[in-house]
Design a protein around this motif. Structure first.
Motif, mmCIF file in Angstrom:
data_model
loop_
_atom_site.group_PDB
_atom_site.id
_atom_site.type_symbol
_atom_site.label_atom_id
_atom_site.label_comp_id
_atom_site.label_asym_id
_atom_site.label_seq_id
_atom_site.Cartn_x
_atom_site.Cartn_y
_atom_site.Cartn_z
ATOM 1 N N CYS A 93 -1.847 -2.792 4.262
ATOM 2 C CA CYS A 93 -2.782 -3.301 2.649
ATOM 3 C C CYS A 93 -4.036 -2.979 2.387
ATOM 4 O O CYS A 93 -4.120 -2.146 0.932
ATOM 5 C CB CYS A 93 -2.641 -4.598 2.672
ATOM 6 N N GLY A 94 -5.163 -2.470 3.452
ATOM 7 C CA GLY A 94 -6.534 -1.933 3.145
ATOM 8 C C GLY A 94 -7.115 -2.881 2.380
ATOM 9 O O GLY A 94 -8.327 -2.713 2.013
ATOM 10 N N VAL A 95 -6.818 -4.328 2.232
ATOM 11 C CA VAL A 95 -7.804 -5.242 2.022
ATOM 12 C C VAL A 95 -7.890 -6.516 2.749
ATOM 13 O O VAL A 95 -9.365 -6.721 2.626
ATOM 14 C CB VAL A 95 -7.256 -5.649 0.501
ATOM 15 N N CYS A 96 -7.932 -6.131 3.600
ATOM 16 C CA CYS A 96 -7.742 -6.997 4.285
ATOM 17 C C CYS A 96 -8.982 -7.284 5.789
ATOM 18 O O CYS A 96 -9.435 -5.955 5.945
ATOM 19 C CB CYS A 96 -6.362 -7.363 5.325
ATOM 20 N N CYS A 99 -8.175 -4.290 8.387
ATOM 21 C CA CYS A 99 -8.389 -2.748 7.417
ATOM 22 C C CYS A 99 -9.678 -2.752 7.446
ATOM 23 O O CYS A 99 -9.610 -1.918 7.158
ATOM 24 C CB CYS A 99 -7.306 -2.858 6.235
ATOM 25 N N CYS A 107 -2.954 -4.848 10.420
ATOM 26 C CA CYS A 107 -3.139 -5.035 9.706
ATOM 27 C C CYS A 107 -2.511 -6.847 9.840
ATOM 28 O O CYS A 107 -1.434 -6.624 10.306
ATOM 29 C CB CYS A 107 -2.705 -3.579 8.579
ATOM 30 N N ARG A 108 -3.547 -7.421 8.980
ATOM 31 C CA ARG A 108 -2.852 -8.663 8.380
ATOM 32 C C ARG A 108 -1.200 -8.571 7.995
ATOM 33 O O ARG A 108 -0.822 -9.780 7.631
ATOM 34 C CB ARG A 108 -3.586 -9.404 7.895
HETATM 35 ZN ZN LIG Z 1 -5.086 -4.594 5.841
#
Ligand SMILES: [Zn+2]
Ligand SMILES: [Zn+2]
Length: 351
Positions: A93-96, A99, A107-108
């Motif tokens: 996702c790039g934001v958890c 990440c 990644c969650r």
């Molecule tokens: Zn993530």
């Protein structure tokens, strides 16, 4: 387009469905060239699950793939139509928190190709992926070599996760399937000491020796501890468990020296292992788990471009229509299979 789906335990069907569409500007449409059959796909095929991840039929598995870019979204810059690409099957996702801390592989919100409850796999004519999952390859890569990048990343990451420089170390590998061999191939690019492969299947032991193992041990015919003691009286620094077998874990603890490290790579059929804590504690053995791979795709590409002979693992080719046969062959370890691949761009290649 055609898609191969699991329809039940040890059953697959080829279905016709619409070509997937780009959803985001950063998406690409990939026409698949080659898909490797992975041990984890086989767990879903044979058991319908891996631990808590349960297949809802029908479902397409497959995650080791290469293909040619056919269409790109407006924001795509890394790849263009006509490029042969290796696909990283993990969409993070790039934001958890994971990440953001450099662990996109845990990644969650991870969506992994062919992972039940996440996204369907790549056993089909086309898939859509975000461009960040695609790595354009030069002409030195065949589609088959390109599909072997993913399993090699697991080998590279396992060696990194050992957190012990392999230089000069004495090393054991349990299991000489594609993942064990990927660990072996990776180690052969380092200055590691001798590498001992423990593998019950004779043809796989031969392959391990061909790919650079120092010695191959048959755990069904030999006492593994005694065989290792004969060549390494102080035992081993580092052991990679790539078979998912309790016996291998038991033997691993016996052949590690005090202060040694056990890296768990294989997926056990049951969720639990038993460890001899008396032995583990007295030897102060540390254990490291490996979850797929993290930031190893470019390293794998470099090693293969440099001549690492990953394609020597490939023993069988099938067409998409022959997927069920391919999966049964791998599940039963028949016909000296190591890595079977599905070629999407051919009508019928036979076994
Ligand atoms: Zn993530
Ligand atoms: Zn795999």
């Amino acid at each position: 387009m055609k898609q191969a789906v699991l329809t039940g335990i040890r059953r697959m069907a080829i279905i016709e469905r619409g070509k997937p569409q780009l959803k985001n500007d950063s998406d690409v449409l990939i026409r698949l060239s080659c898909v490797g059959v992975c041990g984890s796909d086989i767990h879903y095929f044979v058991d319908g699950r891996i631990g808590s991840q349960v297949v809802q039929f029908p479902f397409a598995v497959g995650h080791e793939c290469s293909g040619v870019i056919e269409e790109v979204g407006r924001a795509v810059t890394r790849v263009k139509p006509g490029d042969l690409v290796a696909v990283d099957p993990s969409i993070h996702c790039g934001v958890c928190d994971q990440c953001l801390s450099g662990r996109p592989h845990t990644c969650r919100n991870n969506r992994f190709l062919g992972c039940p409850g996440q996204i369907e796999g790549c056993l089909s004519d086309y898939i859509v992926m975000p461009e960040f999952c695609c790595y354009a390859l030069d002409a030195s890569f065949s589609p088959v070599k390109a599909a072997l990048i993913e399993p090699l990343t697991i080998g590279i990451y396992s060696v990194e996760q050992a957190q012990m420089s392999p230089e000069g170390k004495t090393i054991g590998i349990f299991g000489a399937g594609p993942i064990g061999l990927s660990v072996l191939l990776t180690l052969r690019t380092t200055n590691s000491g001798p590498v001992y492969c423990i593998e019950p299947l004779g043809y796989r032991r031969e392959k391990a020796l061909e790919l650079g193992a120092t010695l191959a041990i048959d755990p069904n015919q030999e006492d593994v501890e005694q065989s290792v003691l004969q060549v390494e009286p102080w035992l081993l620094d580092l052991v990679f468990e790539c078979s998912g077998q309790q016996d291998a874990v038991d033997n691993a603890l016996k052949i590690l020296k005090p202060g040694g490290r056990l890296v768990l790579v294989g997926i056990p059929p049951e969720a639990r292992y038993v460890f001899d804590m008396d032995l583990m504690r007295r030897k102060e053995i540390s254990v490291q788990n490996v979850r797929r791979q993290n930031h190893c795709v470019e390293k794998a590409i470099r090693l293969i471009r440099g001549g690492l002979p990953v394609e020597k693992m490939v023993t069988h080719h099938f067409s998409l229509a022959e997927s069920e046969r391919a999966f049964n062959l791998v599940a039963d370890y028949r016909d000296e299979v190591i890595k079977a691949v599905i070629d999407l761009q051919v009508i019928n290649t036979g076994a």
